[in-house]
Motif scaffolding. Sequence first.
Motif, mmCIF file in Angstrom:
data_model
loop_
_atom_site.group_PDB
_atom_site.id
_atom_site.type_symbol
_atom_site.label_atom_id
_atom_site.label_comp_id
_atom_site.label_asym_id
_atom_site.label_seq_id
_atom_site.Cartn_x
_atom_site.Cartn_y
_atom_site.Cartn_z
ATOM 1 N N GLN A 5 1.111 -1.107 0.142
ATOM 2 C CA GLN A 5 0.125 0.066 -0.225
ATOM 3 C C GLN A 5 0.957 1.123 0.149
ATOM 4 O OE1 GLN A 5 -3.182 -0.239 2.993
ATOM 5 N NE2 GLN A 5 -3.326 -2.217 2.465
ATOM 6 N N SER A 12 -6.464 2.261 -4.711
ATOM 7 C CA SER A 12 -7.414 1.633 -3.940
ATOM 8 C C SER A 12 -8.598 2.416 -4.167
ATOM 9 C CB SER A 12 -7.391 1.332 -2.440
ATOM 10 O OG SER A 12 -8.477 0.794 -1.896
ATOM 11 N N ARG A 22 -8.583 -2.666 -5.563
ATOM 12 C CA ARG A 22 -7.205 -2.659 -5.127
ATOM 13 C C ARG A 22 -6.571 -3.294 -6.237
ATOM 14 N NH1 ARG A 22 -6.623 -2.559 0.469
ATOM 15 N NH2 ARG A 22 -4.728 -4.033 0.395
ATOM 16 N N THR A 59 -6.782 2.756 4.184
ATOM 17 C CA THR A 59 -7.378 1.982 3.040
ATOM 18 C C THR A 59 -8.179 0.808 3.624
ATOM 19 O OG1 THR A 59 -5.274 2.596 2.048
ATOM 20 C CG2 THR A 59 -6.511 0.609 0.916
ATOM 21 N N THR A 62 -7.746 -5.676 2.950
ATOM 22 C CA THR A 62 -7.683 -6.545 1.833
ATOM 23 C C THR A 62 -8.834 -7.719 2.020
ATOM 24 O OG1 THR A 62 -5.510 -6.024 1.735
ATOM 25 C CG2 THR A 62 -6.237 -8.014 0.488
#
Length: 131
Positions: A5, A12, A22, A59, A62
């Motif tokens: 990231q 994202s 992403r 963010t 995941t």
Amino acid sequence: MPMRQDCKYFESRSYPNGETVRKCDLDLAPEAPWRCPTDCAGYERRMVDVNWSHGTLVTPPTPKEPASVGTDDSIGALLDAAEDIVNEAGPRVLADLEREKVRRRLRGASGRSGGGTGGGKTKRRWRRKRS
């Protein structure tokens, strides 16, 4: 290695329906959104985010990696092959659409009568003679 990231090319984006994309903007992470290649040639540490509008400071997490994601190159190869198919089909689809547009124009032009600039049939106005 998980998606980096902190990479300049990591992106994202969240949508109103809750979906999140992403990805690597250089398309160098064939197993995105779960992994980046360990020895990625495109990795550059992000230094600053200039003039960006962030909805949140974090963010989204995941998604859980499916068990089917392996450690070999077969997944990346399969995704690359699928991308090649889509990229190859794009110009053909655009050419088909352009041919159809030309056909419609020709059909429309052949159905017209009159040579004026009005774009269609000219209207005749009849006047009654006055005695």
